[in-house]
Structure formats: structure tokens, C-alpha cells
Motif scaffolding. Sequence first.
Motif, PDB file in Angstrom:
ATOM      1  N   ASN A 143       0.829  -1.204   0.000  1.00  0.00           N
ATOM      2  CA  ASN A 143       0.000   0.000   0.000  1.00  0.00           C
ATOM      3  C   ASN A 143       0.862   1.252   0.000  1.00  0.00           C
ATOM      4  O   ASN A 143       0.418   2.318  -0.391  1.00  0.00           O
ATOM      5  N   SER A 144       2.104   1.100   0.458  1.00  0.00           N
ATOM      6  CA  SER A 144       3.007   2.237   0.530  1.00  0.00           C
ATOM      7  C   SER A 144       4.450   1.761   0.459  1.00  0.00           C
ATOM      8  O   SER A 144       4.806   0.754   1.066  1.00  0.00           O
ATOM      9  N   LEU A 145       5.267   2.495  -0.289  1.00  0.00           N
ATOM     10  CA  LEU A 145       6.711   2.277  -0.359  1.00  0.00           C
ATOM     11  C   LEU A 145       7.378   3.625  -0.166  1.00  0.00           C
ATOM     12  O   LEU A 145       7.007   4.597  -0.818  1.00  0.00           O
ATOM     13  N   LYS A 146       8.350   3.691   0.729  1.00  0.00           N
ATOM     14  CA  LYS A 146       9.118   4.923   0.864  1.00  0.00           C
ATOM     15  C   LYS A 146      10.496   4.593   1.405  1.00  0.00           C
ATOM     16  O   LYS A 146      10.699   3.554   2.048  1.00  0.00           O
ATOM     17  N   GLN A 165      -7.762   2.877  -3.682  1.00  0.00           N
ATOM     18  CA  GLN A 165      -6.336   2.542  -3.734  1.00  0.00           C
ATOM     19  C   GLN A 165      -5.860   2.704  -5.174  1.00  0.00           C
ATOM     20  O   GLN A 165      -6.046   1.817  -6.004  1.00  0.00           O
ATOM     21  N   ILE A 191      -2.682   3.568  -6.162  1.00  0.00           N
ATOM     22  CA  ILE A 191      -1.267   3.276  -6.380  1.00  0.00           C
ATOM     23  C   ILE A 191      -1.035   1.812  -6.025  1.00  0.00           C
ATOM     24  O   ILE A 191      -1.355   1.373  -4.930  1.00  0.00           O
ATOM     25  N   LEU A 192      -0.502   1.052  -6.980  1.00  0.00           N
ATOM     26  CA  LEU A 192      -0.118  -0.326  -6.725  1.00  0.00           C
ATOM     27  C   LEU A 192       1.389  -0.317  -6.514  1.00  0.00           C
ATOM     28  O   LEU A 192       2.145   0.038  -7.414  1.00  0.00           O
ATOM     29  N   GLY A 193       1.800  -0.646  -5.308  1.00  0.00           N
ATOM     30  CA  GLY A 193       3.218  -0.768  -5.019  1.00  0.00           C
ATOM     31  C   GLY A 193       3.576  -2.238  -4.913  1.00  0.00           C
ATOM     32  O   GLY A 193       2.719  -3.072  -4.612  1.00  0.00           O
ATOM     33  N   TYR A 222       7.140  -5.032  -4.028  1.00  0.00           N
ATOM     34  CA  TYR A 222       8.542  -5.255  -3.682  1.00  0.00           C
ATOM     35  C   TYR A 222       8.880  -6.707  -4.012  1.00  0.00           C
ATOM     36  O   TYR A 222       8.102  -7.617  -3.736  1.00  0.00           O
ATOM     37  N   GLN A 228       8.802  -0.734  -6.626  1.00  0.00           N
ATOM     38  CA  GLN A 228       8.238   0.156  -7.637  1.00  0.00           C
ATOM     39  C   GLN A 228       6.749   0.374  -7.401  1.00  0.00           C
ATOM     40  O   GLN A 228       6.114  -0.372  -6.660  1.00  0.00           O
ATOM     41  N   THR A 229       6.206   1.385  -8.097  1.00  0.00           N
ATOM     42  CA  THR A 229       4.772   1.666  -8.014  1.00  0.00           C
ATOM     43  C   THR A 229       4.205   1.897  -9.414  1.00  0.00           C
ATOM     44  O   THR A 229       4.921   2.274 -10.338  1.00  0.00           O
ATOM     45  N   ASP A 285       0.557   3.794 -11.117  1.00  0.00           N
ATOM     46  CA  ASP A 285      -0.684   4.531 -10.923  1.00  0.00           C
ATOM     47  C   ASP A 285      -1.787   3.703 -11.582  1.00  0.00           C
ATOM     48  O   ASP A 285      -1.789   3.524 -12.801  1.00  0.00           O
TER      49      ASP A 285
END
Length: 189
Positions: A65-68, A95, A97-99, A101, A151-152, A154
Amino acid sequence: PEYAEDDFHDDILDLKRIPITANLFDFEFIATDLTNNKSINNRVSLELQPFSKTALEFSEVQFANSLKTSQEENTFSKSGVDIIPNVGNFFNKNQNILGFYAELYNANLAFEENEAFLIDYAIYPENSTDVINNLRHFQRANAASVVPIAQTFDIENLPSGNYKLILSCKNRLNEVLLSKEAKFQKSNP
């Protein structure tokens, strides 16, 4: 994630990474409501396949849901990235943004030292070989024992449906050496 005391969230999220060897395991989950002492439990069998120590391999794909970028190491960080997991493979209308890993292993054995190669990742409708809405990106990488991929995309304009994210490792001749597929659903009424 940690929330302020007065923040309200209707989710509970915890993450445990347990290094174990490939084998067959029984995993049991028990949750207890401390207000009424009622419990639920679930047991599943998991068979973990061994990773090769010499062959090129992708890890499983973790939707996020989130990458940072990590400011400091914590429960949700891996390879310098804070990954807030999407616990399933479902992305609702809010939702956008599809992130994801993943890691590529043993590239240092498949390529020459410092040899560049390409990681291609794209979204396809479940039963198609055509990339949807130009949702394709590339990442140039150099040979290493572990190559992290965070990566993400939209996906705000992605119609409701079943999809697959495909990661591919390509050599300089653009030949696919390895692919990994992860399925997900998007609801966008």
C-alpha cells in the motif's frame, strides 16, 4: 505502522520475518479479543520450496500500500525501503497506487561482474498477453547477489478486473531469462 494515540484506524497490521529453511510447516494463527476474551484461530500447512544458491531466481512479489525510503530500520523496512504491505491482492476504488517489492537473487552468478541487465515489470489483464494502459516500466540493474525491486504503478484508471503483474529479467540482447507472475484484483466502479 505506528499511529498517534488519538488516531482511529480500522486495520491491525503487524509483520514478522522469520528466517526458516525450506520444508513443510503448520502455521497456526490465534487472535484474542481482550475485551471479551473470545478467540479465533486458523491453521494452514505451508510448503516452502528451497531457493537455488546458483540459479537466477525471483522472490515472491509483495504487494504494498506504501513504499518509501527508510529513515531508520524498522519492522517494515527491507533493503532501505519501508514497505507497508497490502495484506491481500485486492485494490479497492480508493487505492490508486499499486506498489510492489521483490528481489532478484544470484544475478552475480548469471552475469559478469558489473554487467548491466534489465528488469521489466508490467501489468496485463489476467487472460491477455497485451500490457494494459501502458503500465510498463524498466529498471536497469547491475549484477549483485540480491537486487531489490521496489516500484509503483498509478492504477487510478485501471478498470475493475483481474490482472497479473509480470516481472522479467532480460539480458543485453533483450532475451527473457526469468519471469515471475503475481495476480491481483482492482475494483474501480
